[in-house]
Design an enzyme around this catalytic site. Structure first.
Site, short mmCIF file in Angstrom:
data_model
loop_
_atom_site.label_atom_id
_atom_site.label_comp_id
_atom_site.label_asym_id
_atom_site.label_seq_id
_atom_site.Cartn_x
_atom_site.Cartn_y
_atom_site.Cartn_z
N VAL A 31 0.81 -1.23 0.00
CA VAL A 31 0.00 0.00 0.00
C VAL A 31 0.84 1.28 0.00
O VAL A 31 0.31 2.35 -0.27
CB VAL A 31 -0.99 0.05 1.19
N TYR A 69 4.65 5.31 15.13
CA TYR A 69 3.31 4.69 15.05
C TYR A 69 2.25 5.70 15.50
O TYR A 69 1.21 5.86 14.85
CB TYR A 69 3.29 3.44 15.93
N ALA A 70 2.51 6.37 16.63
CA ALA A 70 1.55 7.35 17.15
C ALA A 70 1.31 8.46 16.14
O ALA A 70 0.16 8.82 15.87
CB ALA A 70 2.08 7.94 18.46
N ASN A 105 -6.79 -0.93 6.43
CA ASN A 105 -6.41 -1.68 7.63
C ASN A 105 -4.92 -2.00 7.68
O ASN A 105 -4.35 -2.11 8.76
CB ASN A 105 -7.24 -2.98 7.68
P1 NAP Z 1 -1.15 -7.95 11.49
O1 NAP Z 1 -1.73 -9.25 11.94
O2 NAP Z 1 0.31 -7.78 11.47
O3 NAP Z 1 -1.76 -7.67 10.05
C1 NAP Z 1 -1.31 -6.60 9.25
C2 NAP Z 1 -1.80 -6.82 7.84
O4 NAP Z 1 -1.36 -5.73 7.05
C3 NAP Z 1 -1.24 -8.08 7.21
O5 NAP Z 1 -2.17 -8.59 6.29
C4 NAP Z 1 -0.01 -7.55 6.47
O6 NAP Z 1 0.39 -8.45 5.45
C5 NAP Z 1 -0.58 -6.24 5.94
N1 NAP Z 1 0.42 -5.25 5.57
C6 NAP Z 1 1.44 -4.74 6.32
N2 NAP Z 1 2.15 -3.86 5.62
C7 NAP Z 1 1.57 -3.79 4.38
C8 NAP Z 1 1.85 -3.06 3.20
N3 NAP Z 1 2.89 -2.22 3.12
N4 NAP Z 1 1.05 -3.23 2.13
C9 NAP Z 1 0.00 -4.09 2.19
N5 NAP Z 1 -0.31 -4.81 3.27
C10 NAP Z 1 0.47 -4.66 4.35
O7 NAP Z 1 -1.70 -6.72 12.37
P2 NAP Z 1 -3.13 -6.29 12.89
O8 NAP Z 1 -3.03 -6.14 14.35
O9 NAP Z 1 -4.22 -7.13 12.31
O10 NAP Z 1 -3.18 -4.82 12.31
C11 NAP Z 1 -4.19 -4.34 11.42
C12 NAP Z 1 -4.39 -2.86 11.67
O11 NAP Z 1 -4.91 -2.67 12.98
C13 NAP Z 1 -3.12 -2.01 11.60
O12 NAP Z 1 -3.40 -0.79 10.96
C14 NAP Z 1 -2.79 -1.75 13.06
O13 NAP Z 1 -2.07 -0.56 13.25
C15 NAP Z 1 -4.18 -1.66 13.64
N6 NAP Z 1 -4.28 -1.87 15.08
C16 NAP Z 1 -3.99 -3.07 15.65
C17 NAP Z 1 -4.13 -3.24 17.01
C18 NAP Z 1 -3.87 -4.55 17.69
O14 NAP Z 1 -3.98 -4.59 18.94
N7 NAP Z 1 -3.60 -5.62 16.97
C19 NAP Z 1 -4.53 -2.17 17.81
C20 NAP Z 1 -4.80 -0.94 17.21
C21 NAP Z 1 -4.69 -0.81 15.84
P3 NAP Z 1 1.92 -8.43 4.85
O15 NAP Z 1 2.84 -8.27 6.02
O16 NAP Z 1 2.04 -9.72 4.13
O17 NAP Z 1 1.95 -7.27 3.93
#
Ligand code: NAP
Length: 237
Positions: A63, A155-156, A89
């Protein structure tokens, strides 16, 4: 079926929150386009979502790279003919580090994926939504994007930026009947958090709500995955 015949594009849909949202949308009747950088994970997730008897297709896309985003959005638009829902996301978080110790490359990487990414994907999707004169854009933020948490400066900043991006976007596209909101999902057990927190499936309800016609008129809001009902003045049930 709250999302019957709607088409949803979900970045980072290969695992974690994105995959759980994609599955929830599929169960509500949506056709789903997902992307991530790791092709094998995208393929696997697309198969699992397809097994719910939903139409789902996965693409490899970074992305933060303009050409990659354009290719993905054009291919998804061609495949499904429209895009009703966009969930920005995809996101990354590097190891906590103080501002004086943070590697500049990690700052650039975080901002590129978490802020430039949603900008690029939104910019690519909007012409279609504007033509349709409808759409719902949901940006995944964080509690770290709404408060002061030491040692998470990149990140923040990316998530605070995403909140501002969303407010501005909501104002800009309101006249096209396009809504833009953020969701703060709490702490969720995914690769990003080292698999501690609540199950990804437990935070999807607010994403379904915001994507559905029921949320008509809800725009520019910052919702929390557990407190969202009170935030939109909706009683339980
Ligand atoms: P995750 O399990 O690491 O999933 C992240 C997803 O984003 C994966 O599908 C990853 O696949 C993809 N991704 C990462 N970099 C990318 C890029 N440059 N282009 C396209 N895809 C990309 O993490 P998650 O916790 O589900 O996070 C999802 C969202 O929720 C994020 O924005 C995160 O900041 C937010 N969030 C999470 C939490 C939490 O507690 N988990 C809390 C607040 C906010 P690839 O690595 O294969 O690209």
């Amino acid at each position: 079926m709250k999302l019957q015949d709607k088409v949803a594009l979900i970045t980072g849909g290969s695992r974690g929150i994105g995959k759980a949202v994609a599955m929830a949308y599929a169960r509500e009747g949506a056709k789903v386009a997902i992307c991530a950088r790791t092709g094998s994970e995208v393929e696997q997730a697309a198969q699992e979502i397809g097994a719910l008897r939903a139409e789902c297709k996965g693409w490899t896309c970074d992305v933060s790279v303009e050409a990659s985003v354009k290719e993905f959005v054009a291919a998804a638009g061609d495949e499904f003919g429209r895009i009703d829902i966009l969930v920005n996301n995809a996101g990354v978080m590097t190891r906590p580090a103080s501002i004086t110790e943070l590697d500049i490359k990690k700052w650039d990487y975080t901002i590129a994926v978490n802020l430039r990414g949603p900008f690029l994907v939104t910019q690519a999707v909007l012409p279609l939504m504007m033509k349709q004169r409808s759409g719902s854009i949901i940006n995944v933020s964080s509690i770290i994007g709404r408060g002061a948490y030491a040692n998470f400066i990149a990140y923040a900043t990316s998530k605070w930026g995403l909140e501002g991006f969303t407010q501005t976007l909501a104002a800009e596209v309101r006249s096209y009947n396009i809504r833009a909101n953020t969701v703060e999902p709490g702490v969720v057990a995914t690769k990003l958090t080292g698999y501690s927190g609540s199950k990804p499936e437990s935070v999807t309800e607010v994403f379904v709500y915001l994507a559905a016609d029921e949320a008509k008129g809800i725009t520019g809001k910052m919702l929390n995955s557990s407190g969202w009902r009170q935030e939109v003045g909706k009683n339980r049930g």
